[in-house]
Design an enzyme around this catalytic site. Structure first.
Site, PDB file in Angstrom:
ATOM      1  N   HIS A  80      37.860   9.127  28.935  1.00 60.27           N
ATOM      2  CA  HIS A  80      38.887   9.088  27.888  1.00 60.27           C
ATOM      3  C   HIS A  80      38.303   8.717  26.531  1.00 60.27           C
ATOM      4  CE1 HIS A  80      42.636   9.865  30.021  1.00 60.27           C
ATOM      5  NE2 HIS A  80      42.113   9.204  31.038  1.00 60.27           N
TER       6      HIS A  80
ATOM      7  N   SER B 196      42.499   4.088  31.335  1.00 62.84           N
ATOM      8  CA  SER B 196      43.371   5.222  31.033  1.00 62.84           C
ATOM      9  C   SER B 196      44.855   4.883  31.045  1.00 62.84           C
ATOM     10  CB  SER B 196      43.097   6.357  32.014  1.00 62.84           C
ATOM     11  OG  SER B 196      43.325   5.927  33.335  1.00 62.84           O
TER      12      SER B 196
ATOM     13  N   LYS C 132      38.772  16.864  29.707  1.00 66.68           N
ATOM     14  CA  LYS C 132      39.710  16.219  28.784  1.00 66.68           C
ATOM     15  C   LYS C 132      39.430  16.736  27.369  1.00 66.68           C
ATOM     16  CE  LYS C 132      40.969  12.572  31.897  1.00 66.68           C
ATOM     17  NZ  LYS C 132      40.261  11.672  32.807  1.00 66.68           N
TER      18      LYS C 132
END
Ligand SMILES: *Cc1c(COP(=O)(O)O)cnc(C)c1O
Length: 412
Positions: A217, A189, A248
């Site tokens: 991610h 990340s 996310k």
């Protein structure tokens, strides 16, 4: 004694601040999105372009996702006041587990309050003494914690170093390990690097190891269909255990999951401590995630991913042309390297005053001396947003450099 304690805590805070490592929390008075209302320290609220959310598909503030959350709360209540196995499992939990498994190509999935809990709880029930976990050195804090809570032997390889990984695999095999698991983030990340899952799965095959990937991610936007880093690396079906988040790209609310074969998920239901001893996910959270998965899987998801990709390319090009030092890559995480923590904080503050919201990252989130501003693109950014922000980056850098000339470092 108690006074000593409070004095020590205050001293540590002062140390953190003196090193420029304090992480301020800015208050946002709007929904999450490419443009947000940010409250400043002086109480004023300003509009700012947001380049630091994990809102990759732009779904966090999407009215359909928010309405799905509200509808789920109206139908199923605020929550169950229970863990799942006592009286906390509702239809919407099973629905979200099924949708997650089906989307990502797994037999089953299990929900956690956060990916942090999924990683914290996944290792200990599945592995024990006599097993080995080989972990990438840049893995997320929650994997590190999860591995610590497990009795398996711990081994580490430097980030992305496949020769070192092979050495660890050999050593674990030579040591007579029963089960070996390679654990890696799908995307790291702080750099936006995508794990070399082709090489990792090939090594896993050679040494008869399992592979666990944390795809926080990646899920929803990377690779074919947004199915994540394995899809990106063309090794779908080769990752044994996948952990991820709904916090996310998939709506941005919260919640995590582990996807795997049925017996693995079943054992986690019986033994994973953050699952057994923590409340069931709120229906609103499940509703938001379900709506987001629906969008991500469909044609609109394809459009959003295309737009996100175009945005990342345009943004990288603009900052490179302006002479910024970027970590190279293809991910919508675009880190601007600055070195000193104070510089990253100053530039971020200067940018906010120019209507661009970004965050400086410094130790302990990244190694000392590698402070950066991590910019992140969203499908919801327009090309005009990108152009305005790139211009602000150049102007803010000039302003910070100018100030440091008139006030040399160390003199202030
Ligand atoms: C964000 C993140 C997590 C934590 O996810 P939460 O659902 O917010 O707890 C775990 N692992 C990685 C790699 C992440 O980026």
């Amino acid at each position: 004694m108690r006074n000593d304690f409070y004095t020590r805590i205050a001293g540590e805070l002062a140390d953190i601040d003196a090193q420029g490592l304090t992480k301020p929390e800015r208050v946002i008075s709007s929904r999450q999105g490419p443009v947000v209302q940010v409250r400043l320290a002086d109480g004023r609220t300003v509009e700012a372009l947001n380049f630091c959310a994990n809102n990759y598909l732009g779904l966090a503030g999407d009215p359909r996702v928010a309405e799905a959350a509200a509808q789920a709360a109206r139908d199923a209540g605020a929550g169950m006041a229970s863990v799942r196995f006592i009286c906390g499992t509702q239809a919407i939990h099973k629905e979200l587990e099924a949708a997650t498994a089906d989307y990502l190509g797994y037999e089953d999935a299990i929900l956690f309050a956060a990916a942090f809990d999924a990683n914290g709880g996944v290792f200990e029930p599945l592995l024990g003494e006599g097993d080995a976990i080989i972990s990438d050195s840049l893995n997320h804090a929650s994997i590190i914690d999860g591995v610590r809570l497990c009795k398996a032997e711990r081994r580490r390889f430097p980030n992305g170093d496949m020769a070192a990984l092979e050495d660890e695999l050999k050593a674990a095999r030579a040591g007579g390990a029963r089960t070996i698991v390679i654990a890696t983030d799908g995307v790291f990340s702080m750099d936006g690097h995508i794990a070399k899952l082709g090489e990792i799965t090939a090594l896993a095959d050679r040494y008869d190891a399992l592979v666990l990937v944390d795809d926080c991610h990646a899920t929803g936007f990377l690779g074919d269909g947004g199915r994540g880093s394995a899809a990106y690396r063309k090794v779908e079906g080769r990752i044994d255990i996948l952990t991820g988040t709904y916090g996310k790209a998939l709506g941005g609310a919260m919640g995590g999951f582990v996807a795997a074969k049925k017996p693995v998920v079943e054992l986690l239901r019986q033994r994973a401590r953050p699952y057994l001893f923590s409340n069931a996910l709120a229906p609103a959270v499940c509703g938001a995630a379900l709506a987001a998965i629906d969008i991500a899987r469909g044609l609109e998801g394809e459009d959003l991913r295309g737009h996100l990709k175009t945005n990342a390319i345009r943004w990288r090009g603009a900052l490179e042309d302006a002479g910024f030092d970027l970590v190279p890559g293809e991910h919508p995480i675009v880190p601007v390297m600055l070195g000193e923590a104070r510089l990253a904080q100053d530039l971020a503050a200067e940018l906010l005053s120019r209507g661009v919201f970004v965050t400086g990252f410094s130790f302990p989130v990244v190694p000392r001396g590698q402070a950066r501003i991590r910019t992140q693109l969203s499908a919801a950014h327009t090309s005009e947003h990108l152009d305005l922000a790139a211009k602000a980056f150049v102007e803010a850098r000039d302003a910070v450099v100018e100030r440091s000339k008139s006030q040399p470092v160390g003199v202030a």
